[in-house]
Design a protein around this motif. Structure first.
Motif, PDB file in Angstrom:
ATOM      1  N   ILE A   1       0.478  -1.136  -0.002  1.00  0.00           N
ATOM      2  CA  ILE A   1       0.065   0.259  -0.195  1.00  0.00           C
ATOM      3  C   ILE A   1       0.588   1.101   0.309  1.00  0.00           C
ATOM      4  O   ILE A   1       2.020   1.296   0.946  1.00  0.00           O
ATOM      5  CB  ILE A   1      -0.936   0.096   1.103  1.00  0.00           C
ATOM      6  CG1 ILE A   1      -1.804  -1.513   1.319  1.00  0.00           C
ATOM      7  CG2 ILE A   1      -1.562   1.472   0.925  1.00  0.00           C
ATOM      8  CD1 ILE A   1      -2.243  -1.315   2.602  1.00  0.00           C
ATOM      9  N   ALA A   2       0.498   2.317  -0.855  1.00  0.00           N
ATOM     10  CA  ALA A   2       1.797   3.247  -1.031  1.00  0.00           C
ATOM     11  C   ALA A   2       0.741   4.479  -1.069  1.00  0.00           C
ATOM     12  O   ALA A   2      -0.188   3.988  -1.882  1.00  0.00           O
ATOM     13  CB  ALA A   2       2.137   2.890  -1.737  1.00  0.00           C
ATOM     14  N   VAL A   3       1.209   4.950  -0.475  1.00  0.00           N
ATOM     15  CA  VAL A   3       0.547   6.826  -0.367  1.00  0.00           C
ATOM     16  C   VAL A   3       1.791   7.876  -0.706  1.00  0.00           C
ATOM     17  O   VAL A   3       2.058   8.363  -0.036  1.00  0.00           O
ATOM     18  CB  VAL A   3      -0.625   6.981   0.481  1.00  0.00           C
ATOM     19  CG1 VAL A   3      -1.664   8.284   1.243  1.00  0.00           C
ATOM     20  CG2 VAL A   3      -1.776   5.646   0.967  1.00  0.00           C
ATOM     21  N   SER A   4       1.276   8.940  -1.336  1.00  0.00           N
ATOM     22  CA  SER A   4       1.873   9.573  -2.482  1.00  0.00           C
ATOM     23  C   SER A   4       0.999  10.833  -1.905  1.00  0.00           C
ATOM     24  O   SER A   4       0.511  11.282  -2.828  1.00  0.00           O
ATOM     25  CB  SER A   4       2.821   9.172  -3.310  1.00  0.00           C
ATOM     26  OG  SER A   4       3.193   8.391  -3.395  1.00  0.00           O
ATOM     27  N   ASP A   5       2.236  11.925  -1.454  1.00  0.00           N
ATOM     28  CA  ASP A   5       1.806  13.356  -1.603  1.00  0.00           C
ATOM     29  C   ASP A   5       2.602  14.416  -2.316  1.00  0.00           C
ATOM     30  O   ASP A   5       3.583  13.791  -1.996  1.00  0.00           O
ATOM     31  CB  ASP A   5       1.155  14.112  -0.504  1.00  0.00           C
ATOM     32  CG  ASP A   5       1.523  13.613   0.509  1.00  0.00           C
ATOM     33  OD1 ASP A   5       3.125  14.083   1.119  1.00  0.00           O
ATOM     34  OD2 ASP A   5       1.731  12.838   2.086  1.00  0.00           O
TER      35      ASP A   5
ATOM     36  N   GLY B   1       7.591  15.908  -3.863  1.00  0.00           N
ATOM     37  CA  GLY B   1       6.784  14.653  -2.775  1.00  0.00           C
ATOM     38  C   GLY B   1       7.414  13.430  -1.693  1.00  0.00           C
ATOM     39  O   GLY B   1       8.608  13.873  -1.549  1.00  0.00           O
ATOM     40  N   LYS B   2       6.628  12.935  -1.188  1.00  0.00           N
ATOM     41  CA  LYS B   2       7.223  11.596  -1.088  1.00  0.00           C
ATOM     42  C   LYS B   2       5.759  10.808  -1.228  1.00  0.00           C
ATOM     43  O   LYS B   2       4.850  10.818  -1.283  1.00  0.00           O
ATOM     44  CB  LYS B   2       7.056  12.076   0.714  1.00  0.00           C
ATOM     45  CG  LYS B   2       5.699  12.378   2.112  1.00  0.00           C
ATOM     46  CD  LYS B   2       6.443  12.038   3.136  1.00  0.00           C
ATOM     47  CE  LYS B   2       4.632  12.602   3.591  1.00  0.00           C
ATOM     48  NZ  LYS B   2       4.385  14.426   3.500  1.00  0.00           N
ATOM     49  N   THR B   3       6.006   9.419  -0.522  1.00  0.00           N
ATOM     50  CA  THR B   3       5.936   8.018  -0.563  1.00  0.00           C
ATOM     51  C   THR B   3       5.731   8.068   1.001  1.00  0.00           C
ATOM     52  O   THR B   3       7.031   7.428   1.221  1.00  0.00           O
ATOM     53  CB  THR B   3       6.031   7.447  -1.545  1.00  0.00           C
ATOM     54  OG1 THR B   3       6.010   7.778  -2.958  1.00  0.00           O
ATOM     55  CG2 THR B   3       5.044   5.682  -1.582  1.00  0.00           C
TER      56      THR B   3
END
Length: 146
Positions: free
Chosen positions: A74-78, A120-122
């Motif tokens: 599961i990866a969430v990037s902002d 950004g970052k993940t």
């Protein structure tokens, strides 16, 4: 693989959770994996919408099922790369927030952060499809944003 861009809002975070559950059900994941993933997606997408939000920018939810390795990633990037999540130290038991990453750490077999150029970052978490339960191997680093 499943990937979807969502608005950096509470509604976007809730939609991320619903879409993830629909995809994991379609992939015929076990109920135990789905339950763990649901909580992780909810926390990471909430953090992206609250702490990683930049006006007018979306966050990205990505689910990757690796049958060969037996893992769900599961990866969430902002777009707020300067703010790396960290588990707060010395929390008061009466604090009303700040426990989300403790939940991620408890439910995931592994988790961590990666830069996502240009700015950004993940934040990612992995769940084993074959294991009995989560381990506590975290890859957290960086400064915490609140």
């Amino acid at each position: 693989m499943f990937a979807q861009q969502l608005s950096s809002t509470r509604r976007g975070a809730r939609l991320a959770q619903l879409l993830a559950m629909e995809q994991l059900t379609a992939w015929e994941m076990s109920p135990a994996v789905i339950e763990r993933a649901e909580h992780i997606v909810a926390e990471l997408s909430s953090n992206a919408a609250l702490h990683g939000r930049v006006q007018g920018r979306d966050f990205l939810l990505a689910l990757t099922l690796d049958d060969a390795a037996g893992t769900l990633r599961i990866a969430v990037s902002d777009t707020r790369g300067e703010c790396r999540p960290a588990i707060p130290q010395g929390q008061d038991p009466d604090d009303e927030s700040g426990r989300g990453l403790l939940l991620v750490e408890a439910l995931a077999d592994r988790w961590g952060t990666e830069p996502r150029p240009p700015s950004g970052k993940t934040v990612w978490a992995e769940i084993s499809q074959h294991g009995e339960g989560p381990k506590t191997d975290s890859g957290q680093s960086g400064s915490q944003c609140r």
